[in-house]
Enzyme design. Structure first.
Site, short mmCIF file in Angstrom:
data_model
loop_
_atom_site.label_atom_id
_atom_site.label_comp_id
_atom_site.label_asym_id
_atom_site.label_seq_id
_atom_site.Cartn_x
_atom_site.Cartn_y
_atom_site.Cartn_z
N SER A 238 0.83 -1.20 0.00
CA SER A 238 0.00 0.00 0.00
C SER A 238 0.86 1.25 0.00
CB SER A 238 -0.89 0.01 1.24
OG SER A 238 -0.10 0.30 2.37
N LYS A 239 0.19 2.37 -0.20
CA LYS A 239 0.85 3.67 -0.15
C LYS A 239 1.59 3.84 1.17
CE LYS A 239 -2.48 6.78 -1.72
NZ LYS A 239 -3.10 8.08 -1.70
N ARG A 240 0.91 3.40 2.23
CA ARG A 240 1.49 3.59 3.56
C ARG A 240 2.77 2.79 3.74
NH1 ARG A 240 -3.71 3.31 4.35
NH2 ARG A 240 -3.57 1.08 4.73
N GLY B 37 5.06 2.34 1.60
CA GLY B 37 6.14 3.14 1.04
C GLY B 37 6.68 4.09 2.09
#
Ligand code: GLU
Length: 509
Positions: free
Chosen positions: A262-264, A266
């Site tokens: 997920s984005k998180r 990263g």
């Protein structure tokens, strides 16, 4: 294999996720391999989720990776328009076909009515109200009403959606190149909305109408679309169309291998999950990009190709043309692919090492420029050659090589405590003097001079080189000391030696 027509069909709802880029890449590879066509179609029918700049971002990311589409909103082609928002009339025409054939129906239920019904069902203990064969006759639609009544409502301009009529009790089978035989129960689908009250189609309808009209032969997309495929197969059948070949790609998993990337993740693990940097001023969102983090596009492409596919040999380094040659839909893995950023760094390093110093010079110069140092291409090329085997990302040319442009401010104390003998200072001063008079300032003659000096003073490399290294770069690690001296220049090197001696004396005092 016959030439394919494949498409990458992102929705412009934000920056392109790295998983989307992998989808685009696999589509591209199959198109090139078969002499086929790679289409970019922008699926922008959901106006609520539309994000300004996302389409431009997608195209720039594809261009940067060298996987530019053959047909796209920008390039055009014989199957356009390539933006779904420009194809409204087409969808209306096909929705009408389904209405006429009895495969779809008008539904007039308002949002309030639907909510009220859901609530009422909840009271009865049913938490999953579904608009389907079992409930549709108790709702307000053209199946539950008389023909005249619904006709009148439509003509009076009453807002409506169009729903797909799905028969219960059917097992829908389809084959998928990756998943093999897949089946779903039609009861699980529900009478999906095909056209919304704003007159725009939903994803499902637009997607299959376009895939049909654009003569798409293979649908290669992320696994999250697998459940929708059952619905799509029923839609193809309702239209009497041949469905394309499906290939659903495995999920990208986070570095722990647990859960979807997920984005998180990263942000949490300190690596990009987007190809390019993304800045959303309105939302105050900034996301790091592989490009800005100093990855070469060829390396990113190679890394991505291996997330979910492998050639079945030991070879890991593949240029884009080599990937085109080796790619095989049948070798796509079923299980999720762990996003191992260290492997990504390894790929980048391999590509840096394989590049010539001349080719890297402008990039290295750019990195130093960003840090506020204008350096010549010649020096940039030298730095590239000296450091490329020691780093993984472009900005590290500067963080690992600041001493090429900056005086040293911090010395490796441990080494100095061990190696610096204040009694030897006069000898080291003599070394600085002799280098000051060294006319031919190139690594080989510098080395000769230093060796002559060592011999004359009865010192070995182990006594002299750490002192030189720490004085000129702060550290005992780094590339060849004589190459470093050459790159730093005579005057600056001699000055750093003398400054170093002072600092070393102070440390030992
Ligand atoms: N618009 C969908 C997406 O954003 C496309 C899915 C598909 O390829 O069918 O991923």
């Amino acid at each position: 294999m016959n030439p394919v027509r494949v498409r990458f069909a992102p929705s412009p709802t934000g920056p392109l996720h790295i998983g989307g880029l992998r989808t685009a890449l696999y589509n591209y590879l199959l198109a090139r391999q078969t002499g086929g066509v790679f289409v970019l179609r922008i699926e922008d029918t959901d106006q609520k989720r539309y994000v300004e700049g996302a389409e431009a971002y997608i195209m720039e990311a594809l261009d940067w990776c060298g996987i530019t589409p053959d047909e796209s909103p920008r390039k055009g082609g014989n199957y356009g328009p390539y933006r779904q928002s420009e194809r409204r009339e087409i969808y209306a025409e096909y929705v009408k076909k389904l209405l006429d054939s009895g495969n779809a129906y008008y539904a007039f239920d308002t949002e309030e009515e639907l909510t009220a019904r859901r609530e009422a069902e909840k009271e009865l203990g049913n938490h999953n109200f579904r608009y389907d064969a079992s409930t549709r006759m108790s709702m307000r639609n053209s199946l539950s009403m008389s023909k005249a009544e619904s006709k009148q409502l439509v003509e009076a301009g009453t807002p409506y959606v169009v729903r797909f009529r799905i028969d219960p009790g059917e097992t829908v089978h389809f084959s998928d190149t990756v998943r093999e035989q897949v089946s779903f129960q039609s009861d699980e689908l529900g009478d999906q909305v095909l056209m919304k009250a704003d007159g725009l189609p939903t994803y499902h309808l637009a997607n299959i109408v376009d895939d049909h009209l654009m003569e798409i032969t293979h649908v290669i997309r992320g696994e999250e679309w697998l459940p929708s495929t059952a619905l799509h197969v029923l839609l193809y059948r309702a239209f009497n169309w041949e469905p394309p070949v499906f290939a659903h790609l495995p999920l990208l998993l986070n570095p722990n291998g647990k859960g979807k990337l997920s984005k998180r993740d990263g942000a949490k693990f300190g690596f990009p999950v987007f190809p390019l940097r993304w800045e959303d001023e309105e939302k105050g969102e900034v996301a790091a990009g592989f490009r800005e983090e100093g990855f070469l596009p060829e390396a990113l492409v190679n890394f991505l190709a291996f997330l979910g596919w492998n050639p079945g040999t030991e070879q890991e380094i593949f240029s884009l043309p080599e990937l085109v040659e080796a790619f095989d839909l049948k070798r796509i893995n079923k299980s999720g692919a762990r996003f191992d950023i260290e492997k990504g760094g390894w790929y980048n390093q391999q590509y840096l090492i394989a590049e010539t110093n001349e080719a890297l010079a402008p990039l290295v110069r750019g990195v130093f420029g960003k840090a506020g140092y204008e350096i010549s291409l010649e020096l940039a090329g030298t730095i590239a050659g000296l450091l490329k085997e020691r780093i993984h990302r472009l900005p590290e040319f500067f963080t690992n090589g600041r001493y090429f442009v900056e005086p040293v401010t911090e010395y490796d104390e441990k080494t100095i405590r061990k190696k610096w003998k204040p009694d030897n200072r006069p000898v080291f001063e003599a070394l600085a003097d002799s280098l000051e008079n060294q006319d031919d300032w190139a690594a080989a003659p510098i080395k000769e001079a230093v060796v002559a000096f060592m011999n004359a003073n009865g010192l070995g490399f182990g006594a002299v080189l750490p002192i030189i290294r720490v004085a000129i770069s702060g550290s005992v690690q780094g590339p060849d000391a004589f190459e470093m001296l050459q790159a730093i220049g005579r005057e600056e090197s001699v000055q750093r030696l003398r400054m170093g001696y002072n600092a070393f004396d102070a440390l030992k005092a």
